[in-house]
Enzyme design. Structure first.
Site, PDB file in Angstrom:
ATOM      1  N   ASP A 164     -14.342  10.936  10.593  1.00  0.00           N
ATOM      2  CA  ASP A 164     -13.420   9.859  10.142  1.00  0.00           C
ATOM      3  C   ASP A 164     -12.212  10.336  10.492  1.00  0.00           C
ATOM      4  O   ASP A 164     -11.879  11.778  10.437  1.00  0.00           O
ATOM      5  CB  ASP A 164     -13.405   9.384   8.743  1.00  0.00           C
ATOM      6  CG  ASP A 164     -12.811   7.890   8.294  1.00  0.00           C
ATOM      7  OD1 ASP A 164     -13.753   7.068   8.232  1.00  0.00           O
ATOM      8  OD2 ASP A 164     -11.653   7.967   8.308  1.00  0.00           O
ATOM      9  N   ARG A 192       0.831  -1.169   0.129  1.00  0.00           N
ATOM     10  CA  ARG A 192       0.034  -0.190   0.043  1.00  0.00           C
ATOM     11  C   ARG A 192       0.782   1.362   0.026  1.00  0.00           C
ATOM     12  O   ARG A 192       0.521   2.334  -0.401  1.00  0.00           O
ATOM     13  CB  ARG A 192      -0.900   0.244   1.262  1.00  0.00           C
ATOM     14  CG  ARG A 192      -2.099  -1.223   1.118  1.00  0.00           C
ATOM     15  CD  ARG A 192      -3.145  -0.707   1.758  1.00  0.00           C
ATOM     16  NE  ARG A 192      -4.115  -1.925   1.690  1.00  0.00           N
ATOM     17  CZ  ARG A 192      -5.257  -1.687   2.584  1.00  0.00           C
ATOM     18  NH1 ARG A 192      -5.480  -0.773   3.472  1.00  0.00           N
ATOM     19  NH2 ARG A 192      -6.260  -2.591   2.199  1.00  0.00           N
TER      20      ARG A 192
HETATM   21  C1  LIG Z   1     -14.570   0.008   6.764  1.00  0.00           C
HETATM   22  S1  LIG Z   1     -14.624   1.894   7.147  1.00  0.00           S
HETATM   23  C2  LIG Z   1     -16.425   1.984   7.690  1.00  0.00           C
HETATM   24  C3  LIG Z   1     -17.284   2.568   6.978  1.00  0.00           C
HETATM   25  C4  LIG Z   1     -18.863   2.750   7.542  1.00  0.00           C
HETATM   26  N1  LIG Z   1     -18.951   2.698   8.958  1.00  0.00           N
HETATM   27  C5  LIG Z   1     -19.461   1.177   7.293  1.00  0.00           C
HETATM   28  O1  LIG Z   1     -19.564   0.624   7.902  1.00  0.00           O
HETATM   29  O2  LIG Z   1     -19.826   1.172   5.986  1.00  0.00           O
HETATM   30  C6  LIG Z   1     -13.730   2.005   8.496  1.00  0.00           C
HETATM   31  C7  LIG Z   1     -13.304   3.293   8.923  1.00  0.00           C
HETATM   32  O3  LIG Z   1     -12.804   3.608  10.039  1.00  0.00           O
HETATM   33  C8  LIG Z   1     -11.761   4.590   9.893  1.00  0.00           C
HETATM   34  N2  LIG Z   1     -10.785   4.764  11.196  1.00  0.00           N
HETATM   35  C9  LIG Z   1      -9.889   3.909  11.307  1.00  0.00           C
HETATM   36  N3  LIG Z   1      -9.192   4.292  12.307  1.00  0.00           N
HETATM   37  C10 LIG Z   1      -9.848   5.289  12.932  1.00  0.00           C
HETATM   38  C11 LIG Z   1      -9.651   6.119  14.096  1.00  0.00           C
HETATM   39  N4  LIG Z   1      -8.729   5.960  15.163  1.00  0.00           N
HETATM   40  N5  LIG Z   1     -10.432   7.174  14.153  1.00  0.00           N
HETATM   41  C12 LIG Z   1     -11.480   7.694  13.346  1.00  0.00           C
HETATM   42  N6  LIG Z   1     -11.835   6.709  12.498  1.00  0.00           N
HETATM   43  C13 LIG Z   1     -10.877   5.612  12.205  1.00  0.00           C
HETATM   44  C14 LIG Z   1     -11.122   4.507   8.646  1.00  0.00           C
HETATM   45  O4  LIG Z   1     -10.649   5.559   8.142  1.00  0.00           O
HETATM   46  C15 LIG Z   1     -12.373   4.039   7.815  1.00  0.00           C
HETATM   47  O5  LIG Z   1     -12.790   5.085   6.915  1.00  0.00           O
END
Ligand SMILES: C[S@@+](CC[C@H](N)C(=O)[O-])C[C@H]1O[C@@H](n2cnc3c(N)ncnc32)[C@H](O)[C@@H]1O
Length: 271
Positions: A142, A36
């Site tokens: 996010d 990545r």
């Molecule tokens: C798989 S997506 C989930 C999107 C949506 N909630 C769904 O269920 O379709 C996970 C998201 O969590 C965010 N994320 C990861 N670590 C994080 C953190 N420490 N604080 C805030 N967001 C975070 C990532 O950037 C990503 O966009």
């Protein structure tokens, strides 16, 4: 010259990633991390080696490079009305107890590119014809600035759309341009929504408590202590009898928390 990632450099980069996000990348993710980050490292790329990238990340005062680093290493997969059964919780709440609330706040935490947040807003607009006269706001947050940029724009490729029981809401609240292959969320929905950058591991700067929190498909990336820390912080910002919704495949078995388990992935705060 082609770069390769040494175990020592993996430890430093994954340590920095943990420092920023609270997510630990296990050793077996070394190749994934290398793959990545190849967008940044290699011949004709911004950095000629992972060492150089690491030093630049350490010295990144603007946060621009760190934002990109986090974006490349997180999973942002999402789509409109994903795990669609959760959206009826919002409708039932708004048409029931939520009617009496002087203000309503809904939080889509870890919203990625915003489809979840807009899906909530479409359900809200459909369930509450008088929503503009109510004090109701939906927040999408996010850690990754890159995904929030897409969320703000509210424009998505039509091919990302999946069929759900809510297709009629997408048809009503989005403008479809079949020629360009894109859809745009209409202003009447966008108006209900605010997007902000927020790291779930950092303090939560909210003035109001939340009626419903969507924290779906986010906790799975964290180890137990970080999961427990986030759940405790989220608990403190949910109204009594408010809801927490996790992803359908997520379970809190073995995780310490104060929520009441209602069913499947739906929890509530004790009243
Ligand atoms: C798989 S997506 C989930 C999107 C949506 N909630 C769904 O269920 O379709 C996970 C998201 O969590 C965010 N994320 C990861 N670590 C994080 C953190 N420490 N604080 C805030 N967001 C975070 C990532 O950037 C990503 O966009």
């Amino acid at each position: 010259m082609m770069s390769t990632l040494s175990p020592a450099m993996f430890t430093r980069l994954s340590g920095l990633f943990y420092e920023i996000t609270g997510i630990r990348l296990k050793e077996y993710k070394r190749y994934l991390l290398e793959y990545r980050l190849m967008r940044l490292v290699g011949p004709d790329r911004r950095f000629s080696s992972f060492e150089e990238l690491y030093e630049a990340l350490r010295e990144d005062h603007t946060g621009e490079l760190r934002g990109l680093f986090v974006h490349l290493l997180t999973t942002n997969y999402t789509y409109f009305f994903r795990e669609s059964l959760h959206f009826s919780v919002v409708r039932e709440y708004l048409q029931g107890r939520g009617r009496e609330e002087p203000y309503v706040r809904i939080w889509s935490a870890g919203c990625a590119t915003g489809e979840e947040t807009y899906s909530i807003a479409m359900v809200v607009r459909d369930a509450l014809p008088d929503v503009d006269a109510r004090d109701l706001k939906i927040l999408g947050t996010d850690i990754s600035p890159e995904v929030l940029y897409v969320a703000h724009a509210g424009v998505y490729p039509i091919r990302k759309v999946q069929t759900s029981p809510y297709d009629h809401l997408l048809a009503r609240y989005c403008r479809f341009d079949e020629g360009e292959g894109i859809l745009e969320v209409k202003d009447e929905v966008k108006r209900l929504v605010t997007f902000r950058r927020l790291n779930l591991m950092e303090p939560y700067p909210f003035r109001r408590m939340f009626d419903v929190v969507f924290l779906r498909n986010v906790l799975i990336y964290f180890d137990l202590p970080e999961k427990e820390r986030i759940l405790s912080k989220v608990y403190d910002v949910v109204k009594p009898e408010g809801y927490l919704i996790l992803g359908l495949s997520e379970s809190l078995v073995g995780v310490r928390h104060r929520f009441l388990h209602l069913k499947a992935s739906i929890y509530s705060k004790r009243g």
